[in-house]
Structures are given as structure tokens and as C-alpha cells.
Design an enzyme around this catalytic site. Structure first.
Site, PDB file in Angstrom:
ATOM      1  N   TYR A  87       0.870  -2.079 -11.919  1.00 32.00           N
ATOM      2  CA  TYR A  87      -0.343  -1.935 -12.532  1.00 32.00           C
ATOM      3  C   TYR A  87      -0.590  -1.445 -14.131  1.00 32.00           C
ATOM      4  O   TYR A  87      -1.569  -0.641 -14.361  1.00 32.00           O
ATOM      5  CB  TYR A  87      -1.336  -1.412 -11.626  1.00 32.00           C
ATOM      6  CG  TYR A  87      -1.316  -1.781 -10.082  1.00 32.00           C
ATOM      7  CD1 TYR A  87      -1.685  -2.945  -9.914  1.00 32.00           C
ATOM      8  CD2 TYR A  87      -0.740  -1.232  -9.396  1.00 32.00           C
ATOM      9  CE1 TYR A  87      -1.584  -3.711  -8.834  1.00 32.00           C
ATOM     10  CE2 TYR A  87      -0.313  -1.513  -7.758  1.00 32.00           C
ATOM     11  CZ  TYR A  87      -0.979  -3.003  -7.645  1.00 32.00           C
ATOM     12  OH  TYR A  87      -0.850  -3.450  -6.405  1.00 32.00           O
ATOM     13  N   GLY A 114       0.926  -1.311  -0.183  1.00 27.05           N
ATOM     14  CA  GLY A 114      -0.059  -0.085  -0.115  1.00 27.05           C
ATOM     15  C   GLY A 114       0.804   1.137   0.045  1.00 27.05           C
ATOM     16  O   GLY A 114       0.128   2.597  -0.251  1.00 27.05           O
ATOM     17  N   CYS A 130     -12.363   3.302 -29.472  1.00 24.95           N
ATOM     18  CA  CYS A 130     -13.546   3.905 -29.482  1.00 24.95           C
ATOM     19  C   CYS A 130     -14.314   4.423 -28.103  1.00 24.95           C
ATOM     20  O   CYS A 130     -15.140   3.663 -28.079  1.00 24.95           O
ATOM     21  CB  CYS A 130     -14.459   3.212 -30.604  1.00 24.95           C
ATOM     22  SG  CYS A 130     -13.513   3.014 -32.109  1.00 24.95           S
ATOM     23  N   ARG A 173      -4.994   3.015 -16.019  1.00 21.07           N
ATOM     24  CA  ARG A 173      -5.242   3.720 -14.771  1.00 21.07           C
ATOM     25  C   ARG A 173      -5.719   5.194 -14.837  1.00 21.07           C
ATOM     26  O   ARG A 173      -6.651   5.428 -13.905  1.00 21.07           O
ATOM     27  CB  ARG A 173      -3.645   4.028 -14.052  1.00 21.07           C
ATOM     28  CG  ARG A 173      -2.904   2.554 -13.754  1.00 21.07           C
ATOM     29  CD  ARG A 173      -1.923   2.603 -12.844  1.00 21.07           C
ATOM     30  NE  ARG A 173      -2.493   2.894 -11.413  1.00 21.07           N
ATOM     31  CZ  ARG A 173      -2.255   4.286 -11.100  1.00 21.07           C
ATOM     32  NH1 ARG A 173      -1.495   5.286 -11.590  1.00 21.07           N
ATOM     33  NH2 ARG A 173      -2.762   4.323  -9.707  1.00 21.07           N
ATOM     34  N   GLU A 197       3.967  -6.666   1.961  1.00 24.09           N
ATOM     35  CA  GLU A 197       3.317  -7.084   0.795  1.00 24.09           C
ATOM     36  C   GLU A 197       3.457  -6.098  -0.429  1.00 24.09           C
ATOM     37  O   GLU A 197       2.373  -5.605  -1.020  1.00 24.09           O
ATOM     38  CB  GLU A 197       1.912  -7.632   0.603  1.00 24.09           C
ATOM     39  CG  GLU A 197       1.758  -8.863   1.724  1.00 24.09           C
ATOM     40  CD  GLU A 197       0.266  -9.291   1.787  1.00 24.09           C
ATOM     41  OE1 GLU A 197      -0.681  -8.459   1.351  1.00 24.09           O
ATOM     42  OE2 GLU A 197      -0.045  -9.943   2.760  1.00 24.09           O
TER      43      GLU A 197
HETATM   44  N1  LLP Z   1      -1.551  -6.985  -0.693  1.00 25.69           N
HETATM   45  C1  LLP Z   1      -2.654  -7.310  -1.090  1.00 25.69           C
HETATM   46  C2  LLP Z   1      -3.719  -8.141  -0.310  1.00 25.69           C
HETATM   47  C3  LLP Z   1      -3.300  -6.449  -2.170  1.00 25.69           C
HETATM   48  O1  LLP Z   1      -4.871  -6.629  -2.255  1.00 25.69           O
HETATM   49  C4  LLP Z   1      -2.630  -5.466  -2.770  1.00 25.69           C
HETATM   50  C5  LLP Z   1      -3.061  -4.622  -3.757  1.00 25.69           C
HETATM   51  C6  LLP Z   1      -1.203  -5.376  -2.332  1.00 25.69           C
HETATM   52  C7  LLP Z   1      -0.702  -6.253  -1.377  1.00 25.69           C
HETATM   53  C8  LLP Z   1      -0.099  -4.533  -3.125  1.00 25.69           C
HETATM   54  O2  LLP Z   1      -0.782  -3.391  -2.829  1.00 25.69           O
HETATM   55  P1  LLP Z   1       0.419  -2.179  -3.498  1.00 25.69           P
HETATM   56  O3  LLP Z   1       1.733  -2.009  -2.436  1.00 25.69           O
HETATM   57  O4  LLP Z   1       0.896  -2.374  -4.726  1.00 25.69           O
HETATM   58  O5  LLP Z   1      -0.344  -0.836  -3.163  1.00 25.69           O
HETATM   59  N2  LLP Z   1      -4.712  -1.462  -9.953  1.00 25.69           N
HETATM   60  C9  LLP Z   1      -4.756  -0.269  -8.840  1.00 25.69           C
HETATM   61  C10 LLP Z   1      -4.045  -0.890  -7.541  1.00 25.69           C
HETATM   62  C11 LLP Z   1      -4.814  -2.215  -6.851  1.00 25.69           C
HETATM   63  C12 LLP Z   1      -4.216  -2.468  -5.725  1.00 25.69           C
HETATM   64  C13 LLP Z   1      -4.743  -3.867  -5.395  1.00 25.69           C
HETATM   65  N3  LLP Z   1      -4.234  -4.478  -4.042  1.00 25.69           N
HETATM   66  C14 LLP Z   1      -3.920   0.973  -9.330  1.00 25.69           C
HETATM   67  O6  LLP Z   1      -3.496   0.808 -10.465  1.00 25.69           O
HETATM   68  O7  LLP Z   1      -3.688   1.856  -8.682  1.00 25.69           O
END
Ligand code: LLP
Length: 460
Positions: free
Chosen positions: A414, A280, A386, A353, A314
């Protein structure tokens, strides 16, 4: 408030509000991203006499050799971000489980596997990728709300480290599949701490209205059920409250809720060996100033040390977003009375995005022009799909000519993974750069690949 991230992302202090108004104005006049200032903040990118380079290789060379649109990644930037985590948490036992969903190319996974990374997966497909890339299944945590029996079976057969369980019924299913296989499944419960991550609603996951996790209030009861299950080994507790968080406060709030719960569990005779705080951590796309990995660690460490458990993270975006760019070429310039459109060869199918989260990403030239002040106009940078929602950026002040190569920054996370074949568009190539070397790590799809598995109707 930042104009460069997803909507509704920020708390609104008075200072934020005034900045927001200023940027709103700026936006209407056309947002001028200072390409050199942005590049100075991003790892791996550099302007060398006006030519943009990723590590030691010019973007123009890469566009010529591999074509556009292409995703390009810097190996060093991936390694540096991974080590920023592992170094910052070196004082405590920890595991950095890279979130495969952010960028699942085998080359990316292989680079991280060689550093000893763990992996956070959300499907059997991601687990197969991790194994194909040389990752150790024992270092895998399996997240996700909808694990099926066959996913669970595959994960148990390969010997993954831990299931991050999101519901009572999933716990029962894991118990029953583990019993059939005569195996013990290690589990952690994903607790939904009901904390506002202050991020875009689509990527906020830790509120009680979200589909994720087991409510904080019910967690003790579910742990007690798990403790009765013969094929379940209770190992940890986890949470993931959202993505692109720029402040540390929501992480602290979530940690505090988990610590309360860990105390309750101890009082009830349930001892854990790890706590997993999810991913996150946000990144800079244009002008955000997210907390650094080192400061994030320094803020959390005192509480984590006192807890005495092994700590998992994570991270996805913060490892790969700024290690990657998407190269695209200007195909058509279409100035109109009301708006100027630059139609480029990447589209929402390559990078969704902006269309999906109203994300503002950096778009900078591969070659800086000297006459930018005179020639700059305000453009919507759009694809050829389109749909009116097919845009990569709106109202950007840029000096553009047909054939110019543009670089979308922050595209390593992403990006390709969310791409599709909409409008029967082949998905782009992916390339890894390390110093002055570069290698194709995924071929561009061919149009005939796109319908190779389809069949004409033959029955009548
Ligand atoms: N752990 C879990 C359980 C998750 O659901 C996610 C992301 C992560 C770790 C990794 O999170 P990060 O460190 O990448 O923030 N497609 C969206 C982001 C979706 C995130 C989904 N879960 C975007 O392009 O902003």
C-alpha cells in the site's frame, strides 16, 4: 497499545491502556525509534558498519544510482513471506492468492507467479497485470463490490478460477454475462460475518455497517438463488474482515460463523469445495507484535482440517510490507519556535498511509551517526505538498542533516500502489534487489509523462 500503527486499532486491556499512556508521553517528547533494534526485527534489512543494507546492497548506493524518492523491494523477503504461508498450511489442500492491490508491480507478481501463487484481484486491470506477469488466470479469485459487466466478461474470457460475489445484483449480472458467453462462472459468496476486526475503521470490512459482502443472515437464501442459476457453479464461501489485524481472535470468530453457515448449506443440499478466509494478517511497522504466519496457521488448522474443504487465503500486506522500503532525501531543515520540520523529497503523494490512516511507519537513517545522542532533535518529517496533512511522521527523534537519506520501512504494501501525481509530482522509481543484484522495475515518471495525454482546449 502500539504507537506505531493506525489509530483505534487495538482492544483496550488495562495493560494496553498503561502502555498507551507511556507511549503517548513518549510521543510528545518525540518518538525515538531504535533503528538497530527495528532493523533486527525486519527481514532483508541490516546495518553493516552503520550503513543500512537491503539484502546485499547498501541503501546509499541505491539512492545514488536510482535517485530519491524510490521504492526498493527485497525478492528474498517476498519469497520468505509467501513460503511462510505455503509451508504453514502444507498439511491441508490450500491456495495462497496474493492480494494484488498491496503491490501490483509486474516484477513482484512475476516472482510470486513463478512460485505457483494464486492471485486475489479487484479489477480487470489487476487481472491484466497478473496475466502480463505470467500468472495463471485459473488461480485467480476476483473480489470487489462493484464488478461491471465488462470486468466480468474479461474475467470469464480469460478463465479465472472464482468470482467472490458481494451482492444479489452482482450474482445476477454474472449469470447474465456468463449466459451471453455460454460459459459457466464459478462463484463463492463473500459473507459479511459482522465481526469486529479491531483495526482502523477505514480498513475494517467485516462489520454489518461496512459496504462489503452479503450478510451472514441472508447468505443461505442467496446460495439457494445461485443454485437455481444455469450458468453458475457454486464453489465456495469467503470473507475478509479487515486489514492489519494483530490478533487471531477475530479470524476465529469469522471462521466459526462461516462453519455454521457451511453446516446449514450442507443440510440444504449445497456442497462447497473451498473456504476463503481473505487476507488481513498484520505486520510489525515499529513495535507491534502481530501473530506470526506460523502461529496463525497453527491456531486455525484444527478447525480447517475438520472442515475438509480446500482453504484459500488472500494475503497482501503480510507478503510485501516488510519486503519494501521507501528511500527519501532530506531537502530542507526548518526548525521553528514551536516545531522542527524536516522537508523530504517524498510526500503524501508517494506514501499516503500516515496522512490517511494516521499510520506510524519506521523512519530510519541510511547511515547511522555516532553523535546521535547529542545531535538528535524532534522533527516532523513532511513532504513539499501544499497541505498540512502532508506528513510522513510526526515528532520523531532523529539526528538529521540536509542531504541525508532516510528509509521508510514497511513500505512494500500500500505504498507505490496508492501513490498519485498530486501537485504534478512524478511517481517514484521502483527497484528490486536480490542478493547483490538490483534492477529498475519501474522507471521514475518524467514531468512530461504527466500531461502527455492531455490536450489544450481548441473549440473556440
Ligand atoms: N482480500 C480482500 C477482499 C481485501 O479487500 C484485501 C485488502 C485483502 C484481501 C488483503 O488484505 P491484507 O492482507 O493486505 O491486509 N490501504 C490500506 C489497506 C487496505 C486493505 C484493503 N483490502 C493500508 O494501507 O493500510
Amino acid at each position: 497499545m502500539s504507537n506505531s500503527t493506525t489509530a483505534n486499532e487495538h482492544s483496550v486491556s488495562p495493560q494496553d491502556q498503561s502502555q498507551g499512556q507511556a507511549q503517548e508521553q513518549n510521543h510528545n517528547q518525540g518518538l525515538e525509534v531504535d533503528a538497530q533494534a527495528l532493523v533486527a526485527q525486519l527481514p532483508a534489512l541490516d546495518y553493516d558498519n552503520g550503513a543500512l543494507k537491503i539484502e546485499g546492497v547498501s541503501v546509499a548506493t541505491l539512492a545514488k544510482q536510482y535517485g530519491t524518492p524510490s521504492y526498493i523491494y527485497s525478492k528474498q523477503a517476498i519469497l520468505d513471506a509467501y513460503h511462510a504461508y505455503s509451508d504453514s498450511f502444507a498439511e491441508i489442500p490450500h491456495k495462497i492468492c496474493y492480494a494484488v492491490k498491496a503491490n501490483s508491480n509486474l516484477a513482484v507478481l512475476g516472482i510470486l507467479a513463478r512460485e505457483g501463487a494464486g492471485f486475489d484481484i479487484v479489477s480487470a486491470g489487476e487481472l491484466a497485470r497478473v496475466i502480463a506477469a505470467g500468472g495463471d488466470p485459473k488461480r485467480v479469485v476476483f473480489s470487489g463490490v462493484g464488478k461491471r459487466a465488462d470486468d466480468i466478461r474479461f474475467a470469464l474470457e480469460t478463465g479465472i478460477g472464482c468470482f467472490n460475489v458481494e451482492s444479489d445484483s452482482e450474482l445476477e449480472l454474472i449469470q447474465s454475462v456468463a449466459a451471453q458467453l455460454d460459459k459457466i462462472a464459478s462463484i463463492s459468496l463473500r459473507v459479511n460475518p459482522n465481526v469486529d476486526a479491531k483495526t482502523h475503521p477505514y480498513i475494517s470490512t467485516g462489520l454489518k455497517d461496512n459496504k462489503f459482502g452479503i450478510s451472514h443472515e441472508r447468505a443461505l437464501e442467496v446460495y439457494q438463488q445461485a443454485a437455481q442459476m444455469p450458468n453458475i457453479n457454486i464453489q465456495g464461501i469467503d470473507c475478509h474482515i479487515g486489514s492489519q489485524l494483530t490478533e487471531v481472535a477475530p479470524f476465529i470468530d469469522a471462521l466459526d460463523k462461516l462453519i455454521e453457515l457451511i453446516d446449514d448449506l450442507r443440510a440444504n443440499g449445497i456442497e462447497l469445495s473451498h473456504i476463503d478466509l481473505g487476507g488481513g494478517l498484520g505486520v510489525q511497522y515499529i513495535d507491534e507484535s502481530p501473530i506470526s504466519i506460523a502461529d496463525f496457521a497453527a491456531t486455525l488448522l484444527p478447525k480447517l482440517k475438520a472442515l475438509g474443504l480446500k482453504v484459500y487465503f488472500e494475503p497482501g500486506r503480510s507478503i510485501v510490507a516488510n519486503a519494501g522500503v521507501l528511500l527519501t532525501r532530506v531537502d530542507v531543515l526548518k526548525p521553528t519556535q514551536h516545531k522542527n520540520f524536516a522537508i523530504v523529497d517524498a510526500a503524501m503523494n508517494d506514501m499516503i498511509r500516515p496522512a490517511l490512516y494516521q499510520a506510524e511507519m519506521g523512519i530510519i537513517p541510511a547511515q547511522l551517526t555516532t553523535d546521535s545522542a547529542d545531535g538528535a532533535k524532534t522533527w516532523d518529517i513532511v513532504g513539499a505538498i501544499c497541505e498540512t496533512g502532508d506528513f510522513l511522521a510526526k515528532n520523531r527523534k532523529l539526528t538529521l542533516a540536509v542531504g541525508d537519506v532516510l528509509t521508510i520501512t514497511g513500505a512494500g504494501a500500500y505504498g507505490f500502489v496508492m501513490s498519485s501525481n498530486y501537485n504534478t509530482r512524478p511517481r517514484s522509481a521502483e527497484v528490486m534487489v536480490s542478493k547483490d543484484q538490483h534492477q529498475l522495475i519501474r522507471q521514475r515518471e518524467l514531468v512530461e509523462d504527466l500531461f502527455a495525454t492531455e490536450q489544450l482546449w481548441q473549440a473556440d
